[in-house]
Design a protein around this motif. Structure first.
Motif, PDB file in Angstrom:
ATOM      1  N   PHE A 172      78.253  16.603  22.216  1.00 52.45           N
ATOM      2  CA  PHE A 172      79.051  17.480  23.074  1.00 52.45           C
ATOM      3  C   PHE A 172      78.648  18.917  22.756  1.00 52.45           C
ATOM      4  O   PHE A 172      78.770  19.360  21.607  1.00 52.45           O
ATOM      5  CB  PHE A 172      80.540  17.287  22.806  1.00 52.45           C
ATOM      6  N   THR A 173      78.171  19.652  23.760  1.00 56.06           N
ATOM      7  CA  THR A 173      77.642  21.000  23.544  1.00 56.06           C
ATOM      8  C   THR A 173      78.404  22.008  24.399  1.00 56.06           C
ATOM      9  O   THR A 173      78.677  21.751  25.578  1.00 56.06           O
ATOM     10  CB  THR A 173      76.147  21.059  23.904  1.00 56.06           C
ATOM     11  N   ARG A 174      78.705  23.145  23.802  1.00 51.36           N
ATOM     12  CA  ARG A 174      79.441  24.177  24.526  1.00 51.36           C
ATOM     13  C   ARG A 174      78.602  24.664  25.716  1.00 51.36           C
ATOM     14  O   ARG A 174      77.438  25.042  25.565  1.00 51.36           O
ATOM     15  CB  ARG A 174      79.782  25.332  23.602  1.00 51.36           C
ATOM     16  N   THR A 175      79.183  24.660  26.886  1.00 53.54           N
ATOM     17  CA  THR A 175      78.469  24.990  28.124  1.00 53.54           C
ATOM     18  C   THR A 175      77.929  26.414  28.103  1.00 53.54           C
ATOM     19  O   THR A 175      76.782  26.660  28.507  1.00 53.54           O
ATOM     20  CB  THR A 175      79.390  24.791  29.336  1.00 53.54           C
ATOM     21  N   SER A 176      78.721  27.362  27.648  1.00 54.87           N
ATOM     22  CA  SER A 176      78.276  28.753  27.639  1.00 54.87           C
ATOM     23  C   SER A 176      77.047  28.937  26.758  1.00 54.87           C
ATOM     24  O   SER A 176      76.168  29.752  27.066  1.00 54.87           O
ATOM     25  CB  SER A 176      79.409  29.662  27.157  1.00 54.87           C
ATOM     26  N   LEU A 177      76.953  28.161  25.674  1.00 55.97           N
ATOM     27  CA  LEU A 177      75.795  28.252  24.787  1.00 55.97           C
ATOM     28  C   LEU A 177      74.537  27.744  25.488  1.00 55.97           C
ATOM     29  O   LEU A 177      73.456  28.336  25.369  1.00 55.97           O
ATOM     30  CB  LEU A 177      76.055  27.451  23.507  1.00 55.97           C
ATOM     31  N   MET A 178      74.677  26.661  26.246  1.00 55.16           N
ATOM     32  CA  MET A 178      73.528  26.118  26.966  1.00 55.16           C
ATOM     33  C   MET A 178      73.078  27.041  28.089  1.00 55.16           C
ATOM     34  O   MET A 178      71.894  27.050  28.444  1.00 55.16           O
ATOM     35  CB  MET A 178      73.852  24.725  27.518  1.00 55.16           C
ATOM     36  N   ARG A 179      73.986  27.804  28.635  1.00 55.46           N
ATOM     37  CA  ARG A 179      73.586  28.765  29.667  1.00 55.46           C
ATOM     38  C   ARG A 179      72.860  29.955  29.041  1.00 55.46           C
ATOM     39  O   ARG A 179      71.923  30.495  29.633  1.00 55.46           O
ATOM     40  CB  ARG A 179      74.814  29.232  30.446  1.00 55.46           C
ATOM     41  N   GLN A 180      73.270  30.339  27.858  1.00 56.52           N
ATOM     42  CA  GLN A 180      72.581  31.427  27.159  1.00 56.52           C
ATOM     43  C   GLN A 180      71.195  30.988  26.666  1.00 56.52           C
ATOM     44  O   GLN A 180      70.266  31.788  26.639  1.00 56.52           O
ATOM     45  CB  GLN A 180      73.413  31.886  25.964  1.00 56.52           C
ATOM     46  N   HIS A 181      71.077  29.715  26.300  1.00 53.46           N
ATOM     47  CA  HIS A 181      69.828  29.183  25.759  1.00 53.46           C
ATOM     48  C   HIS A 181      69.477  27.886  26.492  1.00 53.46           C
ATOM     49  O   HIS A 181      69.649  26.789  25.957  1.00 53.46           O
ATOM     50  CB  HIS A 181      69.964  28.928  24.252  1.00 53.46           C
ATOM     51  N   PRO A 182      68.996  27.987  27.727  1.00 50.91           N
ATOM     52  CA  PRO A 182      68.718  26.788  28.529  1.00 50.91           C
ATOM     53  C   PRO A 182      67.581  25.963  27.950  1.00 50.91           C
ATOM     54  O   PRO A 182      66.819  26.421  27.094  1.00 50.91           O
ATOM     55  CB  PRO A 182      68.342  27.368  29.898  1.00 50.91           C
ATOM     56  N   PHE A 183      67.485  24.735  28.433  1.00 51.16           N
ATOM     57  CA  PHE A 183      66.416  23.844  27.996  1.00 51.16           C
ATOM     58  C   PHE A 183      65.058  24.412  28.393  1.00 51.16           C
ATOM     59  O   PHE A 183      64.885  24.925  29.498  1.00 51.16           O
ATOM     60  CB  PHE A 183      66.593  22.454  28.608  1.00 51.16           C
TER      61      PHE A 183
ATOM     62  N   MET B  64      61.028  17.206  23.786  1.00 53.19           N
ATOM     63  CA  MET B  64      61.764  17.744  22.644  1.00 53.19           C
ATOM     64  C   MET B  64      62.606  18.980  22.950  1.00 53.19           C
ATOM     65  O   MET B  64      63.028  19.679  22.033  1.00 53.19           O
ATOM     66  CB  MET B  64      60.787  18.074  21.515  1.00 53.19           C
ATOM     67  N   SER B  65      62.896  19.270  24.207  1.00 54.89           N
ATOM     68  CA  SER B  65      63.640  20.491  24.511  1.00 54.89           C
ATOM     69  C   SER B  65      65.090  20.423  24.055  1.00 54.89           C
ATOM     70  O   SER B  65      65.685  21.460  23.725  1.00 54.89           O
ATOM     71  CB  SER B  65      63.580  20.797  26.010  1.00 54.89           C
TER      72      SER B  65
ATOM     73  N   TRP C 119      66.070  18.891  21.311  1.00 50.94           N
ATOM     74  CA  TRP C 119      65.951  19.167  19.877  1.00 50.94           C
ATOM     75  C   TRP C 119      65.696  20.657  19.645  1.00 50.94           C
ATOM     76  O   TRP C 119      66.274  21.268  18.744  1.00 50.94           O
ATOM     77  CB  TRP C 119      64.811  18.327  19.297  1.00 50.94           C
ATOM     78  N   GLU C 120      64.843  21.249  20.489  1.00 57.75           N
ATOM     79  CA  GLU C 120      64.556  22.679  20.371  1.00 57.75           C
ATOM     80  C   GLU C 120      65.817  23.509  20.592  1.00 57.75           C
ATOM     81  O   GLU C 120      66.075  24.480  19.865  1.00 57.75           O
ATOM     82  CB  GLU C 120      63.481  23.082  21.378  1.00 57.75           C
ATOM     83  N   GLN C 121      66.595  23.140  21.588  1.00 58.90           N
ATOM     84  CA  GLN C 121      67.808  23.904  21.878  1.00 58.90           C
ATOM     85  C   GLN C 121      68.754  23.878  20.684  1.00 58.90           C
ATOM     86  O   GLN C 121      69.295  24.921  20.287  1.00 58.90           O
ATOM     87  CB  GLN C 121      68.508  23.329  23.111  1.00 58.90           C
ATOM     88  N   PHE C 122      68.964  22.696  20.110  1.00 56.55           N
ATOM     89  CA  PHE C 122      69.867  22.620  18.967  1.00 56.55           C
ATOM     90  C   PHE C 122      69.324  23.397  17.773  1.00 56.55           C
ATOM     91  O   PHE C 122      70.051  24.185  17.138  1.00 56.55           O
ATOM     92  CB  PHE C 122      70.115  21.164  18.560  1.00 56.55           C
ATOM     93  N   ALA C 123      68.040  23.193  17.443  1.00 57.06           N
ATOM     94  CA  ALA C 123      67.446  23.870  16.286  1.00 57.06           C
ATOM     95  C   ALA C 123      67.516  25.387  16.443  1.00 57.06           C
ATOM     96  O   ALA C 123      67.865  26.108  15.498  1.00 57.06           O
ATOM     97  CB  ALA C 123      66.000  23.417  16.104  1.00 57.06           C
ATOM     98  N   THR C 124      67.198  25.868  17.630  1.00 61.51           N
ATOM     99  CA  THR C 124      67.208  27.310  17.880  1.00 61.51           C
ATOM    100  C   THR C 124      68.618  27.878  17.783  1.00 61.51           C
ATOM    101  O   THR C 124      68.851  28.902  17.122  1.00 61.51           O
ATOM    102  CB  THR C 124      66.618  27.614  19.265  1.00 61.51           C
ATOM    103  N   CYS C 125      69.560  27.223  18.432  1.00 58.11           N
ATOM    104  CA  CYS C 125      70.935  27.749  18.443  1.00 58.11           C
ATOM    105  C   CYS C 125      71.570  27.683  17.063  1.00 58.11           C
ATOM    106  O   CYS C 125      72.262  28.620  16.641  1.00 58.11           O
ATOM    107  CB  CYS C 125      71.775  26.969  19.456  1.00 58.11           C
ATOM    108  N   TRP C 126      71.349  26.578  16.344  1.00 57.60           N
ATOM    109  CA  TRP C 126      71.985  26.437  15.034  1.00 57.60           C
ATOM    110  C   TRP C 126      71.340  27.340  13.990  1.00 57.60           C
ATOM    111  O   TRP C 126      72.027  28.038  13.249  1.00 57.60           O
ATOM    112  CB  TRP C 126      71.924  24.977  14.575  1.00 57.60           C
ATOM    113  N   HIS C 127      70.006  27.354  13.953  1.00 52.97           N
ATOM    114  CA  HIS C 127      69.305  28.075  12.886  1.00 52.97           C
ATOM    115  C   HIS C 127      69.182  29.569  13.172  1.00 52.97           C
ATOM    116  O   HIS C 127      69.390  30.394  12.268  1.00 52.97           O
ATOM    117  CB  HIS C 127      67.916  27.474  12.677  1.00 52.97           C
TER     118      HIS C 127
END
Length: 278
Positions: A146-157, A164-165, A167-175
């Motif tokens: 479950f991913t926050r929608t606003s975060l995915m809009r700021q950092h789209p796939f 691997m997009s 995985w990239e989205q999670f790694a980029t946003c978290w790290h």
């Protein structure tokens, strides 16, 4: 509204027939349901069109799965999104009832999954806390995230990748952007390991290495790649042992009862010792 469930599909009518009923059967019904179809010609459009529980759908040409996923996120009106793409399933009708009350604090909320490969099933649960070491050699199950929608809009796939997009989205946003993470105690999805990320492992490894170098630096990426290779070698070794054990068990079942039972016990002990002592 807290949640939007999203299904991406392209010419996978049988997958839709497996996925959609597990979505509409959820005991918790206060969610938005979006289906993005890539212009299918196999009857998928007609199936989607006649499902009244779908709140929004479109069937049109797109530029790949991540383009379709970005389109879905742009339409979502809820705080969180969950992708349950065609072919995969909710683990039970109670999943959303169990999970939605736990959302709200973290940007990423990860549940468990059952991985299906042929007739074999394996249960997986997310780590209690996130670390660079985990990200470099593992992935969260996207169908259980479950991913926050606003975060995915700021950092789209990243639509230039094929596998691997997420995985990239999670790694980029978290790290890099310090997005928050929490694990959920429930199994969310059943994931069938017949998709592109499971069948084209070479491409997945190359995309992962490229992203890891950008996000974590070349040294960490190299260490992660080496660790992933060691993990794959151990997995292949274990699969080989399992295959040998299955053959031995099949052979043993053809023997007379006393000899059969002794052979099964002997082989079981032998493989236990190998697992314990290498």
């Amino acid at each position: 509204m807290t949640l939007t469930v999203i299904t991406i599909n392209y010419n996978n009518l049988e997958g839709l027939r497996r996925t959609v009923p597990t979505v509409v059967a959820q005991t918790f019904q206060d969610f938005e349901y979006i289906v993005i179809d890539g212009g299918s010609t196999d009857g998928s459009r007609e199936y989607i069109e006649h499902e009244p529980r779908i709140d929004y759908w479109v069937s049109e040409h797109d530029h790949g799965i991540y383009n379709a996923m970005n389109k879905a996120v742009a339409r979502a009106s809820s705080e969180y999104c969950l992708f349950m793409n065609s072919g995969d399933m909710f683990f039970s009708p109670m999943v959303l009832e169990q999970c939605v009350p736990l959302l709200g604090e973290a940007d990423f909320c990860a549940g468990g999954a059952v991985f299906m490969k042929g007739q074999e099933a394996r249960t997986w649960m997310p780590p209690a806390s996130m670390s660079v070491g985990f990200i470099l050699v593992n992935s969260l199950c996207h169908q259980s995230l479950f991913t926050r929608t606003s975060l995915m809009r700021q950092h789209p796939f990243n639509e230039s990748h094929r596998i691997m997009s997420d995985w990239e989205q999670f790694a980029t946003c978290w790290h890099l952007h310090h997005a928050s993470y929490r694990s959920l105690p429930s199994i969310v999805s059943i994931y069938f390991m017949d998709g592109i990320s499971s069948t084209q492992k070479g491409l997945a490894a190359r995309e992962r290495a490229q992203v890891a170098a950008l996000v974590f630096g070349h040294t960490a990426a190299s260490q992660g790649s080496q660790a992933e290779q060691r993990m794959a070698a151990r997995e292949n070794k274990n699969l080989g042992r399992e295959a040998v054990l299955r053959n031995k068990l099949r052979h043993a079942m053809d023997m007379k009862p006393l000899a059969r039972d002794w052979k099964i016990v002997r082989n079981g002990v032998k493989f236990l010792l190998k697992d314990l002592f290498g």
